[in-house]
Design a protein around this motif. Structure first.
Motif, PDB file in Angstrom:
ATOM      1  N   SER A 135     136.294  11.010  89.041  1.00 33.04           N
ATOM      2  CA  SER A 135     136.311  10.959  90.325  1.00 33.04           C
ATOM      3  C   SER A 135     135.225  10.102  90.911  1.00 33.04           C
ATOM      4  O   SER A 135     134.042   9.499  90.452  1.00 33.04           O
ATOM      5  CB  SER A 135     136.022  12.484  90.707  1.00 33.04           C
ATOM      6  N   SER A 186     133.103  10.757  92.953  1.00 33.42           N
ATOM      7  CA  SER A 186     131.854  11.542  92.786  1.00 33.42           C
ATOM      8  C   SER A 186     131.062  11.187  91.769  1.00 33.42           C
ATOM      9  O   SER A 186     129.904  11.023  92.021  1.00 33.42           O
ATOM     10  CB  SER A 186     131.941  13.213  93.242  1.00 33.42           C
ATOM     11  N   GLU A 187     131.604  11.151  90.651  1.00 38.01           N
ATOM     12  CA  GLU A 187     130.874  10.968  89.358  1.00 38.01           C
ATOM     13  C   GLU A 187     130.491   9.442  89.280  1.00 38.01           C
ATOM     14  O   GLU A 187     129.688   9.295  88.791  1.00 38.01           O
ATOM     15  CB  GLU A 187     132.100  11.200  88.209  1.00 38.01           C
ATOM     16  N   GLU A 220     126.380  20.147  96.034  1.00 41.43           N
ATOM     17  CA  GLU A 220     126.065  18.809  95.840  1.00 41.43           C
ATOM     18  C   GLU A 220     124.878  18.455  96.840  1.00 41.43           C
ATOM     19  O   GLU A 220     124.705  18.930  97.970  1.00 41.43           O
ATOM     20  CB  GLU A 220     127.124  17.575  96.068  1.00 41.43           C
ATOM     21  N   ASP A 227     134.730  18.654  91.994  1.00 40.70           N
ATOM     22  CA  ASP A 227     133.929  17.567  92.393  1.00 40.70           C
ATOM     23  C   ASP A 227     134.088  17.348  93.890  1.00 40.70           C
ATOM     24  O   ASP A 227     132.960  17.342  94.312  1.00 40.70           O
ATOM     25  CB  ASP A 227     134.339  16.162  91.712  1.00 40.70           C
ATOM     26  N   ARG A 283     132.497  20.582  95.563  1.00 38.99           N
ATOM     27  CA  ARG A 283     130.987  20.544  95.267  1.00 38.99           C
ATOM     28  C   ARG A 283     130.297  19.754  96.441  1.00 38.99           C
ATOM     29  O   ARG A 283     129.450  20.079  97.036  1.00 38.99           O
ATOM     30  CB  ARG A 283     130.602  20.129  94.066  1.00 38.99           C
ATOM     31  N   ARG A 284     130.983  18.570  96.530  1.00 42.90           N
ATOM     32  CA  ARG A 284     130.352  17.510  97.773  1.00 42.90           C
ATOM     33  C   ARG A 284     130.661  18.197  99.117  1.00 42.90           C
ATOM     34  O   ARG A 284     130.014  18.110  99.933  1.00 42.90           O
ATOM     35  CB  ARG A 284     131.199  16.104  97.459  1.00 42.90           C
ATOM     36  N   ILE A 332     126.863  16.452  87.939  1.00 38.68           N
ATOM     37  CA  ILE A 332     128.259  16.809  88.305  1.00 38.68           C
ATOM     38  C   ILE A 332     128.738  17.905  87.758  1.00 38.68           C
ATOM     39  O   ILE A 332     130.026  18.157  88.158  1.00 38.68           O
ATOM     40  CB  ILE A 332     129.053  15.619  87.527  1.00 38.68           C
ATOM     41  N   ARG A 333     128.313  18.955  87.062  1.00 39.84           N
ATOM     42  CA  ARG A 333     128.713  20.206  86.587  1.00 39.84           C
ATOM     43  C   ARG A 333     127.686  21.181  86.461  1.00 39.84           C
ATOM     44  O   ARG A 333     126.714  20.819  86.316  1.00 39.84           O
ATOM     45  CB  ARG A 333     129.106  19.991  85.170  1.00 39.84           C
TER      46      ARG A 333
END
Length: 310
Positions: free
Chosen positions: A4, A6-7, A131, A192, A195-196, A259-260
């Motif tokens: 993604s 985000s990553e 995040e 993801d 989380r953001r 990320i996790r």
């Protein structure tokens, strides 16, 4: 499947944030909106918890000493009152951000991308992970405390629920958590993005920002609080919480720049009711293996735990 956005946004979100802070530390463009850093001080974190989550008076953050040793029962809780190490809601770890630690984070990130997706999905559904978006500045301590508080009741059902609002006013963290749950598409969107989104919602929650900054400037502080949340400090906080997965308690790391959620495995003594220090000892073993072994000559590591008073 492509990672993604985000990553892929940066190689290491923590390194990127710290690079931004270090290059802007003397700049007149430092943002007054960034959150002030929390001192590694149990009184500071307890103040934040009490004012954001209606933390019962029977709970407090305490220092944990002895986690660098090797003996089975060498963990020591330092508290103004007697605390029960068998009733631990979570732990907060502070570590220096060195080249060796950054390198290991990169190795771990690559490994996480290849990790079993089903296990990640199960873990993400069992924890609240947000995040650390750039607008926070140095708010990693606040995020670590928030991670512990928002996940405190998942694995230990006997812990009083700080988000039980019956008969009283909803706590600021309760309001924030419910707003995340009620966000459109929050159930269906990928982890993801969720989380953001949680991070963006928190950084724009002014009441929690005010409480966090007030806690950072608490009179219990032993060092002078930086005037700006954009001050580079060279350290980072992460959280550990006990999470029940398939009937067993696992040590799960929650870091707003990763990320996790990280599953560090089951704790020893899952079926041993006499093993009161099992969770904290498991956290200590993870800390020694994943951080302290990388920097054996550094002494600026610290560990706190949210515990119930005896």
């Amino acid at each position: 499947m492509m990672p993604s956005t985000s990553e892929n946004e940066e190689e290491d979100r923590l390194k990127d944030i710290h690079h931004h802070l270090s290059t802007n530390k003397s700049s007149s463009n430092a943002s007054s909106a960034s959150w002030l850093p929390l001192e590694s001080n149990p009184a500071i974190f307890t103040s934040y918890a009490e004012n954001t989550s209606h933390l019962p008076q029977t709970w407090e953050f305490v220092d944990v000493l002895g986690f660098g040793g090797g003996a089975k029962d060498d963990l020591l809780l330092l508290s103004p009152t007697e605390s029960k190490s068998d009733t631990v809601a979570g732990a907060i770890f502070l570590f220096p951000t060195t080249d060796a630690i950054y390198t290991e984070r990169g190795v771990q990130k690559a490994r996480l991308r290849k990790h079993n997706q089903r296990h990640h999905d199960v873990l993400s559904r069992n924890v609240f992970h947000l995040e650390q978006v750039k607008g926070f500045g140095n708010a990693c301590g606040t995020i670590a405390a928030t991670h512990v508080l928002l996940n405190s009741g998942l694995a230990l059902p006997d812990i009083p629920d700080p988000f039980n609002d019956s008969g009283g006013t909803a706590s600021p963290l309760s309001v924030y958590k419910k707003s995340c749950i009620n966000t459109p598409d929050s159930v269906d969107q990928d982890h993801d993005r969720l989380r953001r989104q949680r991070g963006e919602m928190l950084v724009h929650t002014q009441e929690l920002h005010n409480i966090s900054d007030s806690s950072a400037q608490n009179t219990a502080s032993q060092t002078q609080c930086p005037q700006s949340g954009d001050t580079y400090l060279g350290h980072h906080y992460c959280a550990f919480v006990p999470v029940k997965i398939d009937g067993n308690i696992h040590v799960v790391e929650l870091d707003g720049t990763k990320i996790r959620p990280i599953d560090h495995g089951m704790i020893d003594g899952n079926n041993n009711s006499d093993d009161n220090n099992a969770f904290l000892r498991a956290v200590a073993n993870v800390v020694k293996r994943e951080w302290m072994a990388l920097e054996p000559n550094h002494i600026d590591f610290s560990l706190m735990a949210l515990v119930k008073k005896a």
